[in-house]
Design a protein around this motif. Structure first.
Motif, mmCIF file in Angstrom:
data_model
loop_
_atom_site.group_PDB
_atom_site.id
_atom_site.type_symbol
_atom_site.label_atom_id
_atom_site.label_comp_id
_atom_site.label_asym_id
_atom_site.label_seq_id
_atom_site.Cartn_x
_atom_site.Cartn_y
_atom_site.Cartn_z
ATOM 1 N N MET A 1 2.108 53.169 24.602
ATOM 2 C CA MET A 1 1.426 53.108 25.887
ATOM 3 C C MET A 1 1.106 51.660 26.234
ATOM 4 O O MET A 1 0.657 50.878 25.409
ATOM 5 C CB MET A 1 0.121 53.906 25.800
ATOM 6 N N ASN A 2 1.330 51.289 27.479
ATOM 7 C CA ASN A 2 0.921 49.980 27.980
ATOM 8 C C ASN A 2 -0.087 50.201 29.087
ATOM 9 O O ASN A 2 0.259 50.436 30.230
ATOM 10 C CB ASN A 2 2.138 49.218 28.510
ATOM 11 N N LYS A 5 0.111 48.703 32.776
ATOM 12 C CA LYS A 5 1.154 49.046 33.742
ATOM 13 C C LYS A 5 0.541 49.683 34.977
ATOM 14 O O LYS A 5 -0.096 50.724 34.905
ATOM 15 C CB LYS A 5 2.169 50.003 33.099
ATOM 16 N N HIS A 8 0.209 53.793 36.768
ATOM 17 C CA HIS A 8 0.567 54.812 35.789
ATOM 18 C C HIS A 8 -0.622 55.721 35.543
ATOM 19 O O HIS A 8 -1.757 55.282 35.526
ATOM 20 C CB HIS A 8 1.006 54.148 34.484
ATOM 21 N N ALA A 9 -0.359 57.017 35.374
ATOM 22 C CA ALA A 9 -1.412 57.983 35.047
ATOM 23 C C ALA A 9 -1.392 58.233 33.545
ATOM 24 O O ALA A 9 -0.334 58.380 32.933
ATOM 25 C CB ALA A 9 -1.178 59.289 35.807
ATOM 26 N N TYR A 10 -2.577 58.277 32.973
ATOM 27 C CA TYR A 10 -2.696 58.436 31.541
ATOM 28 C C TYR A 10 -3.428 59.714 31.192
ATOM 29 O O TYR A 10 -4.352 60.137 31.887
ATOM 30 C CB TYR A 10 -3.443 57.244 30.930
ATOM 31 N N ASP A 14 -3.642 59.152 25.620
ATOM 32 C CA ASP A 14 -3.112 57.811 25.827
ATOM 33 C C ASP A 14 -4.227 56.772 25.748
ATOM 34 O O ASP A 14 -4.070 55.724 25.118
ATOM 35 C CB ASP A 14 -2.428 57.719 27.198
ATOM 36 N N THR A 49 -6.406 56.436 35.122
ATOM 37 C CA THR A 49 -5.695 55.294 35.689
ATOM 38 C C THR A 49 -6.067 54.033 34.929
ATOM 39 O O THR A 49 -6.801 54.062 33.935
ATOM 40 C CB THR A 49 -6.064 55.105 37.163
ATOM 41 N N GLU A 50 -5.568 52.888 35.442
ATOM 42 C CA GLU A 50 -5.903 51.599 34.860
ATOM 43 C C GLU A 50 -7.414 51.347 34.876
ATOM 44 O O GLU A 50 -7.955 50.716 33.968
ATOM 45 C CB GLU A 50 -5.199 50.468 35.626
#
Length: 246
Positions: A1-2, A5, A8-10, A14, A49-50
């Motif tokens: 996982m990054n 990014k 991106h939905a986590y 994650d 999210t982020e």
């Protein structure tokens, strides 16, 4: 996982994997309000999210510097958008660190007295409040004030209820007198006396001071690291990041 990014939905797993914690812990943090509430997919799954990743980093970093209670107070305020309350809580943590450093300095200031050639011991019988006041050159009212502040805790005669100061009480009173002359407040002095009592004398106390100062340094460094992560989270929520809260 990054987690960097954008867009991106986590899943909970994650976010959890980055910190070596469980998915349930992430859900608990969301429930406790220290990270924002997640959007739910049509099937009911959480989609982070982020911003959530940044909030989790900030919270866990804050725990290292401010403890669970302080970190929770800071992040709950930040999550609800109350920046003033969040920063006040951060300030409180730094104030407490300063106070802890001052207490350590006060303890170190007593070491020379504690480890020097011992002063003449009081007679075998305990001293009365008048005896001890005369020995120190203070008033009995001063000693009673120190007792109310938790600096002294003399025994009481079972019949007369008169205060009785044994050798350890006399030592504590002499340390308190020294620190008062140095300008320290009574609550600080009470903390110092507790440290001396807990160490069971000067030698163990001397041995513990280096480790104590190292712990304070580590806490201060952790606060610096946490401040950076908190700033990242606040930037993300203010639109300075391509991430969106929901």
């Amino acid at each position: 996982m990054n987690p960097q990014k954008a867009g991106h939905a986590y899943r909970p797993v994650d976010l959890a994997r980055e910190h070596g914690i469980s998915s349930q812990a992430v859900r608990n943090y969301e429930h406790d309000g220290v990270i924002p509430a997640a959007r739910r997919t049509p099937s009911g799954y959480r989609a982070y999210t982020e911003v959530h990743a940044a909030a989790l980093r900030a919270y866990l970093a804050l725990v290292a510097g401010h403890g669970y209670a302080g970190a929770g107070e800071i992040m709950r305020a930040a999550v609800r958008g109350d920046l003033d309350a969040a920063l006040r809580a951060v300030d409180s943590g730094h104030v407490q660190l300063v106070r802890d450093r001052e207490t350590l300095d006060a303890v170190e200031a007593t070491i020379g007295v504690l480890t020097a050639a011992p002063a003449p011991r009081p007679p075998g019988r305990p001293l009365t409040v008048g005896d001890l006041a005369h020995r120190l050159g203070v008033t009995p009212a001063t000693l009673r004030k120190w007792e109310r502040a938790g600096v002294l805790s003399p025994a009481r005669d079972r019949t007369s209820r008169q205060r009785l100061y044994g050798p350890d009480d006399v030592r504590d009173a002499e340390l308190a007198h020294l620190l008062r002359r140095g300008g320290y407040l009574l609550d600080h002095i009470a903390t110092v006396i507790r440290q001396v009592r807990a160490a069971d004398g000067p030698e163990p106390l001397v041995a513990s001071l280096h480790a104590w100062r190292q712990r304070l340094a580590a806490r201060g460094h952790a606060m610096l690291v946490a401040a950076g992560h908190l700033a990242d989270y606040l930037a993300a929520t203010n639109g300075d990041s391509p991430a969106a809260r929901r």
